[in-house]
Design a protein around this motif. Sequence first.
Motif, PDB file in Angstrom:
ATOM      1  N   ALA A 125     -17.950 -27.427 -42.530  1.00 55.55           N
ATOM      2  CA  ALA A 125     -19.301 -27.422 -41.951  1.00 55.55           C
ATOM      3  C   ALA A 125     -19.925 -26.046 -42.179  1.00 55.55           C
ATOM      4  CB  ALA A 125     -19.243 -27.749 -40.465  1.00 55.55           C
ATOM      5  N   MET A 126     -21.007 -26.023 -42.924  1.00 58.53           N
ATOM      6  CA  MET A 126     -21.645 -24.758 -43.297  1.00 58.53           C
ATOM      7  C   MET A 126     -22.079 -23.953 -42.082  1.00 58.53           C
ATOM      8  SD  MET A 126     -21.603 -24.315 -46.499  1.00 58.53           S
ATOM      9  CE  MET A 126     -22.962 -23.515 -47.287  1.00 58.53           C
ATOM     10  N   LYS A 127     -21.618 -22.728 -42.015  1.00 57.06           N
ATOM     11  CA  LYS A 127     -22.001 -21.747 -41.001  1.00 57.06           C
ATOM     12  C   LYS A 127     -21.682 -22.173 -39.573  1.00 57.06           C
ATOM     13  CE  LYS A 127     -25.535 -19.618 -43.829  1.00 57.06           C
ATOM     14  NZ  LYS A 127     -26.890 -19.123 -43.915  1.00 57.06           N
ATOM     15  N   ARG A 128     -20.839 -23.193 -39.404  1.00 54.02           N
ATOM     16  CA  ARG A 128     -20.454 -23.605 -38.052  1.00 54.02           C
ATOM     17  C   ARG A 128     -19.569 -22.540 -37.422  1.00 54.02           C
ATOM     18  NH1 ARG A 128     -20.905 -27.455 -34.613  1.00 54.02           N
ATOM     19  NH2 ARG A 128     -19.238 -27.892 -33.129  1.00 54.02           N
ATOM     20  N   TRP A 129     -18.597 -22.056 -38.211  1.00 52.35           N
ATOM     21  CA  TRP A 129     -17.714 -20.984 -37.770  1.00 52.35           C
ATOM     22  C   TRP A 129     -18.061 -19.743 -38.567  1.00 52.35           C
ATOM     23  CZ3 TRP A 129     -12.243 -23.648 -37.947  1.00 52.35           C
ATOM     24  CH2 TRP A 129     -12.148 -24.583 -36.910  1.00 52.35           C
ATOM     25  N   SER A 130     -17.700 -18.582 -38.025  1.00 50.81           N
ATOM     26  CA  SER A 130     -17.962 -17.335 -38.738  1.00 50.81           C
ATOM     27  C   SER A 130     -17.073 -17.257 -39.976  1.00 50.81           C
ATOM     28  CB  SER A 130     -17.687 -16.132 -37.838  1.00 50.81           C
ATOM     29  OG  SER A 130     -16.296 -16.028 -37.574  1.00 50.81           O
ATOM     30  N   PRO A 131     -17.547 -16.583 -41.023  1.00 53.20           N
ATOM     31  CA  PRO A 131     -16.725 -16.439 -42.233  1.00 53.20           C
ATOM     32  C   PRO A 131     -15.382 -15.771 -41.944  1.00 53.20           C
ATOM     33  CG  PRO A 131     -18.984 -15.787 -42.680  1.00 53.20           C
ATOM     34  CD  PRO A 131     -18.892 -16.018 -41.201  1.00 53.20           C
ATOM     35  N   ALA A 132     -15.361 -14.822 -41.015  1.00 50.39           N
ATOM     36  CA  ALA A 132     -14.108 -14.130 -40.695  1.00 50.39           C
ATOM     37  C   ALA A 132     -13.082 -15.106 -40.112  1.00 50.39           C
ATOM     38  CB  ALA A 132     -14.368 -12.988 -39.709  1.00 50.39           C
ATOM     39  N   PHE A 133     -13.515 -15.998 -39.223  1.00 43.87           N
ATOM     40  CA  PHE A 133     -12.589 -16.954 -38.625  1.00 43.87           C
ATOM     41  C   PHE A 133     -12.145 -17.994 -39.650  1.00 43.87           C
ATOM     42  CE2 PHE A 133     -11.759 -20.731 -35.802  1.00 43.87           C
ATOM     43  CZ  PHE A 133     -10.535 -20.276 -35.334  1.00 43.87           C
ATOM     44  N   VAL A 134     -13.072 -18.467 -40.464  1.00 42.20           N
ATOM     45  CA  VAL A 134     -12.719 -19.430 -41.513  1.00 42.20           C
ATOM     46  C   VAL A 134     -11.679 -18.812 -42.452  1.00 42.20           C
ATOM     47  CG1 VAL A 134     -13.584 -20.685 -43.541  1.00 42.20           C
ATOM     48  CG2 VAL A 134     -14.886 -20.716 -41.406  1.00 42.20           C
ATOM     49  N   LEU A 168     -19.790 -18.289 -32.380  1.00 42.21           N
ATOM     50  CA  LEU A 168     -18.724 -18.022 -31.419  1.00 42.21           C
ATOM     51  C   LEU A 168     -18.573 -19.190 -30.447  1.00 42.21           C
ATOM     52  CD1 LEU A 168     -16.591 -16.178 -30.247  1.00 42.21           C
ATOM     53  CD2 LEU A 168     -18.374 -15.075 -28.895  1.00 42.21           C
ATOM     54  N   LEU A 169     -19.685 -19.708 -29.955  1.00 39.49           N
ATOM     55  CA  LEU A 169     -19.621 -20.869 -29.056  1.00 39.49           C
ATOM     56  C   LEU A 169     -19.033 -22.080 -29.773  1.00 39.49           C
ATOM     57  CD1 LEU A 169     -23.024 -20.565 -27.190  1.00 39.49           C
ATOM     58  CD2 LEU A 169     -20.750 -20.140 -26.259  1.00 39.49           C
ATOM     59  N   ASN A 170     -19.433 -22.283 -31.020  1.00 39.55           N
ATOM     60  CA  ASN A 170     -18.874 -23.389 -31.807  1.00 39.55           C
ATOM     61  C   ASN A 170     -17.366 -23.230 -31.975  1.00 39.55           C
ATOM     62  OD1 ASN A 170     -21.360 -24.631 -32.167  1.00 39.55           O
ATOM     63  ND2 ASN A 170     -21.711 -23.682 -34.167  1.00 39.55           N
ATOM     64  N   GLU A 171     -16.929 -22.011 -32.271  1.00 38.66           N
ATOM     65  CA  GLU A 171     -15.503 -21.761 -32.466  1.00 38.66           C
ATOM     66  C   GLU A 171     -14.725 -22.068 -31.194  1.00 38.66           C
ATOM     67  OE1 GLU A 171     -15.193 -17.717 -33.836  1.00 38.66           O
ATOM     68  OE2 GLU A 171     -16.285 -18.162 -35.687  1.00 38.66           O
ATOM     69  N   VAL A 172     -15.216 -21.572 -30.071  1.00 37.39           N
ATOM     70  CA  VAL A 172     -14.512 -21.801 -28.802  1.00 37.39           C
ATOM     71  C   VAL A 172     -14.486 -23.293 -28.480  1.00 37.39           C
ATOM     72  CG1 VAL A 172     -14.575 -21.397 -26.309  1.00 37.39           C
ATOM     73  CG2 VAL A 172     -14.980 -19.499 -27.889  1.00 37.39           C
ATOM     74  N   ARG A 173     -15.623 -23.961 -28.591  1.00 35.66           N
ATOM     75  CA  ARG A 173     -15.696 -25.398 -28.287  1.00 35.66           C
ATOM     76  C   ARG A 173     -14.797 -26.194 -29.227  1.00 35.66           C
ATOM     77  NH1 ARG A 173     -20.584 -26.387 -29.696  1.00 35.66           N
ATOM     78  NH2 ARG A 173     -21.518 -25.597 -27.807  1.00 35.66           N
ATOM     79  N   ASP A 174     -14.876 -25.912 -30.521  1.00 36.06           N
ATOM     80  CA  ASP A 174     -14.100 -26.675 -31.502  1.00 36.06           C
ATOM     81  C   ASP A 174     -12.603 -26.440 -31.346  1.00 36.06           C
ATOM     82  OD1 ASP A 174     -16.544 -27.560 -32.469  1.00 36.06           O
ATOM     83  OD2 ASP A 174     -16.553 -26.195 -34.190  1.00 36.06           O
ATOM     84  N   VAL A 175     -12.226 -25.193 -31.115  1.00 34.86           N
ATOM     85  CA  VAL A 175     -10.806 -24.890 -30.922  1.00 34.86           C
ATOM     86  C   VAL A 175     -10.283 -25.622 -29.690  1.00 34.86           C
ATOM     87  CG1 VAL A 175      -9.176 -23.052 -30.331  1.00 34.86           C
ATOM     88  CG2 VAL A 175     -10.788 -22.724 -32.207  1.00 34.86           C
ATOM     89  N   CYS A 176     -11.053 -25.613 -28.595  1.00 36.84           N
ATOM     90  CA  CYS A 176     -10.636 -26.339 -27.390  1.00 36.84           C
ATOM     91  C   CYS A 176     -10.475 -27.826 -27.684  1.00 36.84           C
ATOM     92  CB  CYS A 176     -11.653 -26.145 -26.264  1.00 36.84           C
ATOM     93  SG  CYS A 176     -11.612 -24.504 -25.526  1.00 36.84           S
ATOM     94  N   GLN A 177     -11.430 -28.400 -28.394  1.00 38.67           N
ATOM     95  CA  GLN A 177     -11.340 -29.825 -28.718  1.00 38.67           C
ATOM     96  C   GLN A 177     -10.115 -30.112 -29.580  1.00 38.67           C
ATOM     97  OE1 GLN A 177     -15.149 -30.657 -30.441  1.00 38.67           O
ATOM     98  NE2 GLN A 177     -16.140 -30.935 -28.463  1.00 38.67           N
ATOM     99  N   LEU A 178      -9.844 -29.247 -30.541  1.00 40.70           N
ATOM    100  CA  LEU A 178      -8.679 -29.443 -31.391  1.00 40.70           C
ATOM    101  C   LEU A 178      -7.384 -29.284 -30.594  1.00 40.70           C
ATOM    102  CD1 LEU A 178      -9.952 -27.563 -34.557  1.00 40.70           C
ATOM    103  CD2 LEU A 178      -9.436 -30.007 -34.410  1.00 40.70           C
ATOM    104  N   LEU A 179      -7.376 -28.404 -29.602  1.00 43.74           N
ATOM    105  CA  LEU A 179      -6.175 -28.175 -28.800  1.00 43.74           C
ATOM    106  C   LEU A 179      -5.846 -29.329 -27.866  1.00 43.74           C
ATOM    107  CD1 LEU A 179      -6.539 -24.402 -27.838  1.00 43.74           C
ATOM    108  CD2 LEU A 179      -4.895 -25.403 -29.440  1.00 43.74           C
ATOM    109  N   VAL A 180      -6.854 -30.034 -27.380  1.00 45.05           N
ATOM    110  CA  VAL A 180      -6.567 -31.157 -26.478  1.00 45.05           C
ATOM    111  C   VAL A 180      -6.484 -32.476 -27.223  1.00 45.05           C
ATOM    112  CG1 VAL A 180      -7.544 -30.039 -24.449  1.00 45.05           C
ATOM    113  CG2 VAL A 180      -8.972 -31.556 -25.800  1.00 45.05           C
ATOM    114  N   GLY A 181      -6.952 -32.522 -28.449  1.00 43.70           N
ATOM    115  CA  GLY A 181      -6.843 -33.730 -29.254  1.00 43.70           C
ATOM    116  C   GLY A 181      -7.818 -34.800 -28.802  1.00 43.70           C
ATOM    117  N   HIS A 182      -7.857 -35.858 -29.575  1.00 42.86           N
ATOM    118  CA  HIS A 182      -8.768 -36.962 -29.295  1.00 42.86           C
ATOM    119  C   HIS A 182      -8.062 -38.303 -29.289  1.00 42.86           C
ATOM    120  CE1 HIS A 182     -12.321 -34.471 -29.443  1.00 42.86           C
ATOM    121  NE2 HIS A 182     -11.812 -33.892 -30.499  1.00 42.86           N
ATOM    122  N   HIS A 183      -6.746 -38.298 -29.215  1.00 43.33           N
ATOM    123  CA  HIS A 183      -5.996 -39.536 -29.338  1.00 43.33           C
ATOM    124  C   HIS A 183      -5.389 -39.910 -27.997  1.00 43.33           C
ATOM    125  CE1 HIS A 183      -6.545 -39.009 -33.612  1.00 43.33           C
ATOM    126  NE2 HIS A 183      -6.086 -37.796 -33.487  1.00 43.33           N
TER     127      HIS A 183
END
Length: 172
Positions: free
Chosen positions: A130-139, A23-38
């Motif tokens: 990434a194996m088991k980084r996100w929950s199977p339901a979210f993937v 869950l923490l990975n999902e929240v962190r990763d989604v936030c990073q994807l939403l703000v971008g890196h460019h």
Amino acid sequence: MATALRGRTPDQLRFNFTSAEQLLNEVRDVCQLLVGHHRSWARTAIPLNSYVCPAMTPGSDPPEFHSSDKLHPMAIASMAMRRSMLSAVKGILDPRIETGRVLFGEHKPPAIETFVASVDEDALQQNIEAMKRWSPAFVDRVVVARRGRRRNARIADLESRIARIGSSLARV
């Protein structure tokens, strides 16, 4: 705390069992994807701007957000950006379509579809693989949204071709 993160805890967002770490990975990763890196992106080009939440900005213009190359966008965000980011993450992670409608408007597509359409495709794929980084339901939800997006693009392309053929035949 590390032991608790490795254990399994109920996920209150999706009402299934997901590890706290996922869950923490999902929240962190989604936030990073939403703000971008460019850094070269214009202020309005970041995916988070697809998730303006009227409840967070009543009577004012929708906020625009700068992209960031920081690892933890929630920690460096302004209050307005945090609110919009949290509402976007809630809409993306919650499988109930009603949540997105309440947050973003009745006629908006599901938040997960907007997410998949607006974020960097390669970065999204890396998180999925990434194996088991996100929950199977979210993937599964992300994969289904991507599949639906491709299907809708094919349908739109076919409809466009049919219309062009129809107009060509009408001129004959």
